[in-house]
Design a protein around this motif. Sequence first.
Motif, PDB file in Angstrom:
ATOM      1  N   LYS A  33      20.895  11.736 -13.072  1.00 35.61           N
ATOM      2  CA  LYS A  33      21.693  11.012 -12.092  1.00 35.61           C
ATOM      3  C   LYS A  33      23.139  11.464 -12.154  1.00 35.61           C
ATOM      4  CE  LYS A  33      22.979   6.335 -10.840  1.00 35.61           C
ATOM      5  NZ  LYS A  33      22.940   4.927 -11.182  1.00 35.61           N
ATOM      6  N   PRO A  34      23.821  11.752 -11.067  1.00 34.71           N
ATOM      7  CA  PRO A  34      23.410  11.757  -9.663  1.00 34.71           C
ATOM      8  C   PRO A  34      23.088  13.158  -9.134  1.00 34.71           C
ATOM      9  CG  PRO A  34      25.786  11.860  -9.734  1.00 34.71           C
ATOM     10  CD  PRO A  34      25.291  11.923 -11.171  1.00 34.71           C
ATOM     11  N   ASP A  35      22.651  14.055 -10.024  1.00 35.05           N
ATOM     12  CA  ASP A  35      22.455  15.447  -9.608  1.00 35.05           C
ATOM     13  C   ASP A  35      21.040  15.767  -9.118  1.00 35.05           C
ATOM     14  OD1 ASP A  35      25.121  16.378 -10.240  1.00 35.05           O
ATOM     15  OD2 ASP A  35      24.565  16.106 -12.336  1.00 35.05           O
ATOM     16  N   GLN A  36      20.039  15.156  -9.727  1.00 28.70           N
ATOM     17  CA  GLN A  36      18.683  15.487  -9.297  1.00 28.70           C
ATOM     18  C   GLN A  36      17.677  14.476  -9.806  1.00 28.70           C
ATOM     19  OE1 GLN A  36      15.947  16.770 -11.293  1.00 28.70           O
ATOM     20  NE2 GLN A  36      16.923  17.388 -13.183  1.00 28.70           N
ATOM     21  N   ILE A  37      16.585  14.378  -9.049  1.00 30.80           N
ATOM     22  CA  ILE A  37      15.434  13.583  -9.466  1.00 30.80           C
ATOM     23  C   ILE A  37      14.180  14.285  -8.952  1.00 30.80           C
ATOM     24  CG2 ILE A  37      15.503  12.038  -7.463  1.00 30.80           C
ATOM     25  CD1 ILE A  37      14.602   9.779  -9.486  1.00 30.80           C
ATOM     26  N   VAL A  38      13.159  14.304  -9.791  1.00 26.43           N
ATOM     27  CA  VAL A  38      11.887  14.924  -9.428  1.00 26.43           C
ATOM     28  C   VAL A  38      10.784  13.891  -9.653  1.00 26.43           C
ATOM     29  CG1 VAL A  38      10.234  16.763  -9.919  1.00 26.43           C
ATOM     30  CG2 VAL A  38      12.698  17.231 -10.067  1.00 26.43           C
ATOM     31  N   PHE A  39      10.086  13.566  -8.567  1.00 28.41           N
ATOM     32  CA  PHE A  39       8.945  12.659  -8.643  1.00 28.41           C
ATOM     33  C   PHE A  39       7.662  13.483  -8.677  1.00 28.41           C
ATOM     34  CE2 PHE A  39      12.174  10.287  -6.243  1.00 28.41           C
ATOM     35  CZ  PHE A  39      12.259   9.134  -7.008  1.00 28.41           C
ATOM     36  N   LYS A  40       6.726  13.047  -9.495  1.00 31.67           N
ATOM     37  CA  LYS A  40       5.396  13.653  -9.533  1.00 31.67           C
ATOM     38  C   LYS A  40       4.431  12.578  -9.020  1.00 31.67           C
ATOM     39  CE  LYS A  40       2.122  15.678 -12.811  1.00 31.67           C
ATOM     40  NZ  LYS A  40       1.932  16.002 -14.232  1.00 31.67           N
ATOM     41  N   HIS A  41       3.737  12.893  -7.931  1.00 33.54           N
ATOM     42  CA  HIS A  41       2.839  11.923  -7.324  1.00 33.54           C
ATOM     43  C   HIS A  41       1.507  11.897  -8.064  1.00 33.54           C
ATOM     44  CE1 HIS A  41       5.830  11.294  -4.369  1.00 33.54           C
ATOM     45  NE2 HIS A  41       5.706  12.492  -3.818  1.00 33.54           N
ATOM     46  N   LEU A  42       1.073  10.694  -8.397  1.00 31.46           N
ATOM     47  CA  LEU A  42      -0.118  10.510  -9.213  1.00 31.46           C
ATOM     48  C   LEU A  42      -1.326  10.018  -8.425  1.00 31.46           C
ATOM     49  CD1 LEU A  42       1.571   8.708 -12.245  1.00 31.46           C
ATOM     50  CD2 LEU A  42       1.097  11.158 -11.968  1.00 31.46           C
ATOM     51  N   GLY A  43      -1.083   9.222  -7.377  1.00 29.47           N
ATOM     52  CA  GLY A  43      -2.212   8.668  -6.643  1.00 29.47           C
ATOM     53  C   GLY A  43      -1.786   7.613  -5.646  1.00 29.47           C
ATOM     54  N   MET A  44      -2.751   6.817  -5.250  1.00 31.47           N
ATOM     55  CA  MET A  44      -2.539   5.777  -4.249  1.00 31.47           C
ATOM     56  C   MET A  44      -2.612   4.402  -4.912  1.00 31.47           C
ATOM     57  SD  MET A  44      -2.090   7.555  -1.537  1.00 31.47           S
ATOM     58  CE  MET A  44      -2.077   6.289  -0.290  1.00 31.47           C
ATOM     59  N   VAL A  45      -1.983   3.433  -4.266  1.00 28.91           N
ATOM     60  CA  VAL A  45      -2.073   2.040  -4.693  1.00 28.91           C
ATOM     61  C   VAL A  45      -2.428   1.211  -3.460  1.00 28.91           C
ATOM     62  CG1 VAL A  45       0.428   1.650  -4.443  1.00 28.91           C
ATOM     63  CG2 VAL A  45      -0.907   0.162  -5.930  1.00 28.91           C
ATOM     64  N   ASP A  46      -3.354   0.259  -3.632  1.00 29.97           N
ATOM     65  CA  ASP A  46      -3.721  -0.585  -2.493  1.00 29.97           C
ATOM     66  C   ASP A  46      -2.933  -1.891  -2.527  1.00 29.97           C
ATOM     67  OD1 ASP A  46      -5.033  -2.414  -4.224  1.00 29.97           O
ATOM     68  OD2 ASP A  46      -7.012  -1.557  -3.822  1.00 29.97           O
ATOM     69  N   LYS A  47      -3.108  -2.712  -1.485  1.00 19.93           N
ATOM     70  CA  LYS A  47      -2.313  -3.933  -1.357  1.00 19.93           C
ATOM     71  C   LYS A  47      -2.567  -4.932  -2.485  1.00 19.93           C
ATOM     72  CE  LYS A  47      -5.606  -5.910   1.862  1.00 19.93           C
ATOM     73  NZ  LYS A  47      -5.911  -6.052   3.250  1.00 19.93           N
ATOM     74  N   ASP A  48      -3.669  -4.773  -3.225  1.00 21.97           N
ATOM     75  CA  ASP A  48      -3.950  -5.644  -4.364  1.00 21.97           C
ATOM     76  C   ASP A  48      -3.379  -5.080  -5.668  1.00 21.97           C
ATOM     77  OD1 ASP A  48      -5.396  -7.491  -2.792  1.00 21.97           O
ATOM     78  OD2 ASP A  48      -7.168  -6.194  -2.897  1.00 21.97           O
ATOM     79  N   GLU A  56       0.843  -1.198   0.000  1.00 19.78           N
ATOM     80  CA  GLU A  56       0.000   0.000   0.000  1.00 19.78           C
ATOM     81  C   GLU A  56       0.877   1.246   0.000  1.00 19.78           C
ATOM     82  OE1 GLU A  56      -3.712  -1.360   2.723  1.00 19.78           O
ATOM     83  OE2 GLU A  56      -1.771  -1.205   3.721  1.00 19.78           O
ATOM     84  N   GLY A  57       0.461   2.261  -0.742  1.00 15.14           N
ATOM     85  CA  GLY A  57       1.232   3.496  -0.746  1.00 15.14           C
ATOM     86  C   GLY A  57       0.871   4.388  -1.911  1.00 15.14           C
ATOM     87  N   MET A  58       1.900   5.001  -2.491  1.00 14.98           N
ATOM     88  CA  MET A  58       1.694   5.969  -3.563  1.00 14.98           C
ATOM     89  C   MET A  58       2.245   5.452  -4.880  1.00 14.98           C
ATOM     90  SD  MET A  58       2.364   9.747  -1.979  1.00 14.98           S
ATOM     91  CE  MET A  58       4.112   9.586  -2.045  1.00 14.98           C
ATOM     92  N   VAL A  59       1.582   5.852  -5.956  1.00 13.39           N
ATOM     93  CA  VAL A  59       2.098   5.639  -7.297  1.00 13.39           C
ATOM     94  C   VAL A  59       2.501   7.010  -7.835  1.00 13.39           C
ATOM     95  CG1 VAL A  59      -0.225   5.705  -8.329  1.00 13.39           C
ATOM     96  CG2 VAL A  59       1.669   4.678  -9.603  1.00 13.39           C
ATOM     97  N   SER A  60       3.683   7.041  -8.427  1.00 13.45           N
ATOM     98  CA  SER A  60       4.257   8.296  -8.898  1.00 13.45           C
ATOM     99  C   SER A  60       4.925   8.058 -10.241  1.00 13.45           C
ATOM    100  CB  SER A  60       5.288   8.814  -7.888  1.00 13.45           C
ATOM    101  OG  SER A  60       4.718   8.950  -6.606  1.00 13.45           O
ATOM    102  N   THR A  61       5.438   9.126 -10.809  1.00  8.14           N
ATOM    103  CA  THR A  61       6.239   9.025 -12.017  1.00  8.14           C
ATOM    104  C   THR A  61       7.478   9.900 -11.826  1.00  8.14           C
ATOM    105  OG1 THR A  61       6.207   9.142 -14.431  1.00  8.14           O
ATOM    106  CG2 THR A  61       5.101  10.934 -13.251  1.00  8.14           C
ATOM    107  N   ILE A  62       8.512   9.616 -12.575  1.00 12.49           N
ATOM    108  CA  ILE A  62       9.697  10.471 -12.564  1.00 12.49           C
ATOM    109  C   ILE A  62       9.464  11.560 -13.611  1.00 12.49           C
ATOM    110  CG2 ILE A  62      12.172  10.606 -13.016  1.00 12.49           C
ATOM    111  CD1 ILE A  62      12.367   7.693 -11.978  1.00 12.49           C
ATOM    112  N   ASP A  63       9.454  12.797 -13.140  1.00  9.56           N
ATOM    113  CA  ASP A  63       9.234  13.947 -14.011  1.00  9.56           C
ATOM    114  C   ASP A  63      10.542  14.421 -14.639  1.00  9.56           C
ATOM    115  OD1 ASP A  63       7.062  15.854 -14.845  1.00  9.56           O
ATOM    116  OD2 ASP A  63       8.500  17.300 -14.009  1.00  9.56           O
ATOM    117  N   SER A  64      11.642  14.262 -13.894  1.00  8.59           N
ATOM    118  CA  SER A  64      12.956  14.710 -14.349  1.00  8.59           C
ATOM    119  C   SER A  64      14.019  13.865 -13.650  1.00  8.59           C
ATOM    120  CB  SER A  64      13.125  16.189 -14.004  1.00  8.59           C
ATOM    121  OG  SER A  64      14.418  16.634 -14.309  1.00  8.59           O
ATOM    122  N   LEU A  65      15.056  13.475 -14.392  1.00  7.45           N
ATOM    123  CA  LEU A  65      16.117  12.636 -13.833  1.00  7.45           C
ATOM    124  C   LEU A  65      17.449  13.000 -14.466  1.00  7.45           C
ATOM    125  CD1 LEU A  65      17.139  10.128 -12.234  1.00  7.45           C
ATOM    126  CD2 LEU A  65      16.420   8.737 -14.183  1.00  7.45           C
TER     127      LEU A  65
END
Length: 150
Positions: free
Chosen positions: A71-86, A60-69
């Motif tokens: 490596k190894p200088d920066q990473i930006v995650f964009k949060h999209l929603g939730m994910v359940d245990k299934d 259970e938790g969050m589903v996200s995407t990488i908006d910008s990457l």
Amino acid sequence: MENLSYDIIIDAPKEKIWNVLWTPETYSEWTKFFNPKSTSLMKSDWKVGGKTYFTNTEGEGMVSTIDSLEKPDQIVFKHLGMVDKDGNEDTQSKEVMEWNGSFEKYFLISLDDGTVKLQAEVQAESEWKDHMNEGFTKGLQIVKNLSESK
């Protein structure tokens, strides 16, 4: 939505800090303050526009995407929603739409003295501010300790 920012100076190479941030074993170590009742896990395809999951051991938790990457200088995650245990993803409910599209950013900046400033920025609802403050303050100290000692 509040923009929260945290930083810490680390005496280690960027690559080592990056590995502490994102290697599964050390990721679970520094993120333990965000979810003390369960181990935090991260699973990613490491592709811009791909899928990244931030979950507990039950899945259970969050589903996200990488908006910008960069490596190894920066990473930006964009949060999209939730994910359940299934494994069901919720990106459209009213609750999710209140924070869908929020960002979580990590920057590693080389300083003139050979150290690196790790800066984390997160967008969060005000009711999560204390939780984020504790998690990042304690968590980034763990990143520093692991990066400087390995």
